[in-house]
Scaffold this motif. Structure first.
Motif, PDB file in Angstrom:
ATOM      1  N   ARG A   1     -25.074  64.567  37.372  1.00 12.62           N
ATOM      2  CA  ARG A   1     -25.792  66.259  37.269  1.00 12.62           C
ATOM      3  C   ARG A   1     -27.925  66.082  37.086  1.00 12.62           C
ATOM      4  O   ARG A   1     -27.885  66.264  38.546  1.00 12.62           O
TER       5      ARG A   1
ATOM      6  N   GLN B   1     -29.215  66.899  41.575  1.00 14.55           N
ATOM      7  CA  GLN B   1     -30.508  67.906  40.854  1.00 14.55           C
ATOM      8  C   GLN B   1     -31.975  67.817  41.778  1.00 14.55           C
ATOM      9  O   GLN B   1     -32.597  68.302  42.226  1.00 14.55           O
TER      10      GLN B   1
ATOM     11  N   GLU C   1     -39.920  63.849  51.937  1.00 16.21           N
ATOM     12  CA  GLU C   1     -39.026  64.816  50.870  1.00 16.21           C
ATOM     13  C   GLU C   1     -37.551  64.942  51.239  1.00 16.21           C
ATOM     14  O   GLU C   1     -36.935  64.254  50.726  1.00 16.21           O
TER      15      GLU C   1
ATOM     16  N   LYS D   1     -27.243  72.178  39.893  1.00 13.61           N
ATOM     17  CA  LYS D   1     -28.920  73.267  40.448  1.00 13.61           C
ATOM     18  C   LYS D   1     -29.358  72.424  41.437  1.00 13.61           C
ATOM     19  O   LYS D   1     -29.852  72.207  41.611  1.00 13.61           O
TER      20      LYS D   1
ATOM     21  N   SER E   1     -35.856  75.570  39.951  1.00 22.11           N
ATOM     22  CA  SER E   1     -36.812  76.264  39.676  1.00 22.11           C
ATOM     23  C   SER E   1     -38.114  76.590  41.050  1.00 22.11           C
ATOM     24  O   SER E   1     -38.248  77.400  41.196  1.00 22.11           O
TER      25      SER E   1
ATOM     26  N   ALA F   1     -44.567  66.977  40.121  1.00 17.04           N
ATOM     27  CA  ALA F   1     -43.574  65.710  40.029  1.00 17.04           C
ATOM     28  C   ALA F   1     -43.907  64.682  39.377  1.00 17.04           C
ATOM     29  O   ALA F   1     -42.824  63.943  38.624  1.00 17.04           O
TER      30      ALA F   1
ATOM     31  N   ASN G   1     -43.781  64.552  35.394  1.00 19.26           N
ATOM     32  CA  ASN G   1     -42.274  63.890  35.215  1.00 19.26           C
ATOM     33  C   ASN G   1     -41.395  62.662  35.773  1.00 19.26           C
ATOM     34  O   ASN G   1     -40.109  61.734  35.536  1.00 19.26           O
TER      35      ASN G   1
ATOM     36  N   SER H   1     -33.161  72.693  25.293  1.00 21.33           N
ATOM     37  CA  SER H   1     -33.201  71.890  25.834  1.00 21.33           C
ATOM     38  C   SER H   1     -31.712  70.788  25.318  1.00 21.33           C
ATOM     39  O   SER H   1     -31.722  70.322  24.593  1.00 21.33           O
TER      40      SER H   1
ATOM     41  N   ASN I   1     -30.219  68.787  27.134  1.00 22.20           N
ATOM     42  CA  ASN I   1     -29.340  67.939  27.410  1.00 22.20           C
ATOM     43  C   ASN I   1     -30.886  66.649  27.040  1.00 22.20           C
ATOM     44  O   ASN I   1     -30.230  65.357  27.378  1.00 22.20           O
TER      45      ASN I   1
ATOM     46  N   LYS J   1     -33.707  60.002  29.879  1.00 30.15           N
ATOM     47  CA  LYS J   1     -35.048  60.334  30.229  1.00 30.15           C
ATOM     48  C   LYS J   1     -35.740  59.811  29.435  1.00 30.15           C
ATOM     49  O   LYS J   1     -34.883  58.957  28.214  1.00 30.15           O
TER      50      LYS J   1
ATOM     51  N   ASN K   1     -39.491  67.264  27.284  1.00 32.90           N
ATOM     52  CA  ASN K   1     -39.811  68.243  28.074  1.00 32.90           C
ATOM     53  C   ASN K   1     -41.319  68.268  28.493  1.00 32.90           C
ATOM     54  O   ASN K   1     -41.986  69.041  28.352  1.00 32.90           O
TER      55      ASN K   1
HETATM   56  N1  BYC Z   1     -35.569  73.464  37.228  1.00 28.18           N
HETATM   57  O1  BYC Z   1     -31.649  70.534  29.056  1.00 28.18           O
HETATM   58  P1  BYC Z   1     -32.548  70.561  29.434  1.00 28.18           P
HETATM   59  C1  BYC Z   1     -40.108  67.801  44.224  1.00 28.18           C
HETATM   60  C2  BYC Z   1     -32.065  73.183  33.704  1.00 28.18           C
HETATM   61  S1  BYC Z   1     -38.660  67.725  43.553  1.00 28.18           S
HETATM   62  C3  BYC Z   1     -34.224  74.197  37.332  1.00 28.18           C
HETATM   63  O2  BYC Z   1     -33.768  70.154  29.081  1.00 28.18           O
HETATM   64  P2  BYC Z   1     -32.621  68.616  31.683  1.00 28.18           P
HETATM   65  C4  BYC Z   1     -40.698  67.565  44.943  1.00 28.18           C
HETATM   66  C5  BYC Z   1     -31.460  71.780  34.193  1.00 28.18           C
HETATM   67  O3  BYC Z   1     -30.675  71.279  34.966  1.00 28.18           O
HETATM   68  C6  BYC Z   1     -39.026  67.054  42.001  1.00 28.18           C
HETATM   69  N2  BYC Z   1     -32.632  74.210  36.699  1.00 28.18           N
HETATM   70  O4  BYC Z   1     -31.804  69.452  31.092  1.00 28.18           O
HETATM   71  C7  BYC Z   1     -39.718  68.247  46.244  1.00 28.18           C
HETATM   72  C8  BYC Z   1     -30.339  72.000  32.686  1.00 28.18           C
HETATM   73  O5  BYC Z   1     -29.165  73.169  33.338  1.00 28.18           O
HETATM   74  P3  BYC Z   1     -27.505  72.257  33.455  1.00 28.18           P
HETATM   75  C9  BYC Z   1     -37.335  67.615  41.054  1.00 28.18           C
HETATM   76  C10 BYC Z   1     -33.771  72.997  35.407  1.00 28.18           C
HETATM   77  O6  BYC Z   1     -32.132  67.807  32.261  1.00 28.18           O
HETATM   78  C11 BYC Z   1     -40.053  69.132  47.764  1.00 28.18           C
HETATM   79  C12 BYC Z   1     -30.603  73.448  31.543  1.00 28.18           C
HETATM   80  O7  BYC Z   1     -32.022  73.579  32.628  1.00 28.18           O
HETATM   81  N3  BYC Z   1     -37.447  67.213  39.938  1.00 28.18           N
HETATM   82  O8  BYC Z   1     -41.189  66.954  43.500  1.00 28.18           O
HETATM   83  O9  BYC Z   1     -32.278  67.489  30.234  1.00 28.18           O
HETATM   84  C13 BYC Z   1     -41.593  69.013  47.403  1.00 28.18           C
HETATM   85  C14 BYC Z   1     -31.473  73.012  30.366  1.00 28.18           C
HETATM   86  O10 BYC Z   1     -32.775  72.100  30.195  1.00 28.18           O
HETATM   87  C15 BYC Z   1     -34.454  72.525  35.495  1.00 28.18           C
HETATM   88  C16 BYC Z   1     -36.603  66.415  39.598  1.00 28.18           C
HETATM   89  O11 BYC Z   1     -35.709  67.073  39.270  1.00 28.18           O
HETATM   90  C17 BYC Z   1     -35.713  73.704  36.229  1.00 28.18           C
HETATM   91  N4  BYC Z   1     -36.829  73.575  36.979  1.00 28.18           N
HETATM   92  O12 BYC Z   1     -34.001  68.004  31.639  1.00 28.18           O
HETATM   93  C18 BYC Z   1     -42.486  69.254  46.751  1.00 28.18           C
HETATM   94  C19 BYC Z   1     -36.465  65.889  38.553  1.00 28.18           C
HETATM   95  N5  BYC Z   1     -35.404  72.514  34.130  1.00 28.18           N
HETATM   96  O13 BYC Z   1     -28.164  70.837  34.275  1.00 28.18           O
HETATM   97  C20 BYC Z   1     -42.179  68.383  45.268  1.00 28.18           C
HETATM   98  C21 BYC Z   1     -35.504  64.985  37.927  1.00 28.18           C
HETATM   99  C22 BYC Z   1     -34.072  72.964  33.458  1.00 28.18           C
HETATM  100  O14 BYC Z   1     -27.414  71.372  32.079  1.00 28.18           O
HETATM  101  N6  BYC Z   1     -34.835  65.185  36.167  1.00 28.18           N
HETATM  102  N7  BYC Z   1     -33.857  72.881  34.111  1.00 28.18           N
HETATM  103  O15 BYC Z   1     -27.000  73.192  33.794  1.00 28.18           O
HETATM  104  C23 BYC Z   1     -35.733  65.428  35.303  1.00 28.18           C
HETATM  105  O16 BYC Z   1     -36.183  65.309  34.758  1.00 28.18           O
HETATM  106  C24 BYC Z   1     -34.429  67.162  34.264  1.00 28.18           C
HETATM  107  O17 BYC Z   1     -33.403  66.800  35.017  1.00 28.18           O
HETATM  108  C25 BYC Z   1     -35.600  68.047  33.647  1.00 28.18           C
HETATM  109  C26 BYC Z   1     -34.432  68.867  33.202  1.00 28.18           C
HETATM  110  C27 BYC Z   1     -36.587  67.538  33.479  1.00 28.18           C
HETATM  111  C28 BYC Z   1     -36.138  68.902  34.760  1.00 28.18           C
END
Ligand code: BYC
Length: 374
Positions: free
Chosen positions: A34, A38, A73, A104, A107, A130, A133, A203, A205, A215, A219
């Motif tokens: 997941r 994403q 990217e 997803k 956002s 980014a 994070n 949150s 997850n 993680k 957050n």
């Molecule tokens: N947008 O329990 P939570 C880049 C969802 S690209 C949409 O806190 P989690 C770049 C979340 O998925 C960088 N959805 O979730 C590229 C969950 O829903 P599901 C992208 C969001 O996963 C091009 C629900 O809300 N970075 O830099 O523990 C040009 C509850 O949230 C968002 C990453 O992907 C959001 N903002 O924590 C320029 C980093 N936030 O899945 C730049 C990797 C939350 O249960 N990901 N949700 O249905 C992560 O670090 C984590 O997945 C998150 C969310 C901190 C984003």
């Protein structure tokens, strides 16, 4: 508890990495798919808002920089899809899930890029968020994800600097240019804070993902780090961050700041942001337009490795063998061959001094068919 589970827990407990060959709980695997998917989708969809300005960048230099960034990217998306594939799900399946709305992406990419200053603001704020994070994700517990993040973070650092440099140049320009930067920062500030996800107490997850070492931080902690990092940069640029509650808190040694509009975040994540439909429609169209490339690549992969025409002992073409390099020269273009498993190839008219080049069609390790040499 099974021995496998105990071994997994001990690996996580030691802070060591889980690799694709290791046993892992199904929930851990699903959470990784997941999050990594994403993340990959965000990189690929994230090419659109900035790609919107490639043809309109104001100089050759700015166009070259923007092209390189958008191309990076795409590369990030590919590393991440590859990391995800080690968990048993293919890139094709992940793409289907994205365009069908079953997975997803961040956002932030559902907001439009209305002026060229947005290219700088995305670099500065969006890549800045980014980095905050993603740097901790270099230490995530799943090996392929952490290793992909190391290279991605290096490139994101460059992206952030190029955004800052672009904005700094505009802030040294005319009143109109300065106003463009401020207007852009006003639009992107709150959506950038939303990138970190909902507050910890909303949150679902976070707790499990942190227990598994996927993680490394909550957050809210990372959002705070981003605000503290960005305030002095905004000052250096001479822009105002649009938050009346933003103030240094001496006792906490950190900035207090206001909350984004979380109902807007929920709407955007549900698919109702300003550009959700456009982003997915564009991605779907690109996927459909690329069908012939996938078909051609599949047909090419199924073809014999060597097909050399017009070759002679003195005219040996260098091409025709995939994966060959100066140090890795396959002896014979037969799939399934290895140093210990060398299929016999029947070559007519061959002798020790006269080694014809071989054209092999439909060859495989078990089924060999040779044809006349040239
Ligand atoms: N947008 O329990 P939570 C880049 C969802 S690209 C949409 O806190 P989690 C770049 C979340 O998925 C960088 N959805 O979730 C590229 C969950 O829903 P599901 C992208 C969001 O996963 C091009 C629900 O809300 N970075 O830099 O523990 C040009 C509850 O949230 C968002 C990453 O992907 C959001 N903002 O924590 C320029 C980093 N936030 O899945 C730049 C990797 C939350 O249960 N990901 N949700 O249905 C992560 O670090 C984590 O997945 C998150 C969310 C901190 C984003």
């Amino acid at each position: 508890m099974t021995a496998l589970q105990e071994q997994f827990d001990a690996t996580i407990g030691r802070g060591d990495r889980i690799e694709p060959r290791d046993w892992m709980p199904e929930g851990y695997r699903k959470t990784l798919v997941r999050q990594i998917a994403q993340h990959a989708h965000s990189e690929i969809i994230g090419m659109q808002p900035e790609g919107n300005w490639i043809t309109r960048a104001p100089s050759l230099r700015r166009k070259a920089i923007l092209l390189a960034k958008v191309q990076d990217e795409a590369g990030h998306g590919l590393y991440l899809y590859s990391a995800c594939e080690t968990l048993g799900v293919s890139r094709g399946e992940l793409t289907e899930m994205l365009i069908e709305g079953r997975q997803k992406y961040s956002s932030i990419f559902n907001y439009p890029t209305l002026s060229y200053a947005d290219v700088g603001t995305i670099g500065w704020l969006v890549d800045g968020a980014a980095i905050c994070n993603q740097v901790p994700l270099c230490r995530t517990s799943f090996g392929p994800y952490g290793r992909a993040m190391i290279r991605i973070c290096k490139e994101e650092s460059f992206h952030q600097r190029q955004g800052f440099e672009l904005l700094m140049t505009m802030m040294r320009g005319t009143d109109e240019q300065q106003a463009m930067v401020q207007e852009s920062v006003d639009r992107f500030w709150w959506p950038s804070l939303m990138m970190f996800g909902p507050p910890d107490d909303e949150s679902p997850n976070s707790a499990q993902s942190m227990a598994w070492g996927i993680k490394r931080n909550g957050n809210d902690e990372l959002r705070q780090r981003f605000v503290d990092m960005t305030v002095p940069q905004a000052k250096a640029l001479g822009v105002t961050l649009p938050d009346p509650d933003l103030v240094w808190n001496e006792a906490r040694g950190a900035h207090d700041f206001g909350q984004p509009d979380w109902s807007e975040f929920t709407q955007v994540v549900k698919g109702n942001g300003p550009c959700n439909a456009q982003r997915i429609a564009h991605r779907r169209a690109a996927h459909e337009d690329g069908a012939w490339v996938r078909e051609a690549a599949t047909a090419f992969a199924a073809s014999p490795l060597v097909e050399v025409r017009g070759a002679s002992a003195t005219n040996v073409p260098l091409v025709g063998v995939r994966g060959a390099s100066a140090t890795n020269v396959p002896l014979v273009g037969v799939r399934g061959a290895s140093a210990t498993n060398v299929p016999l190839v029947e070559v007519r008219g061959a002798s020790a001094t006269n080694v014809p080049l071989v054209e092999v069609r439909g060859a495989s390790a078990t089924s060999l068919e040779t044809e006349g040499e040239n």
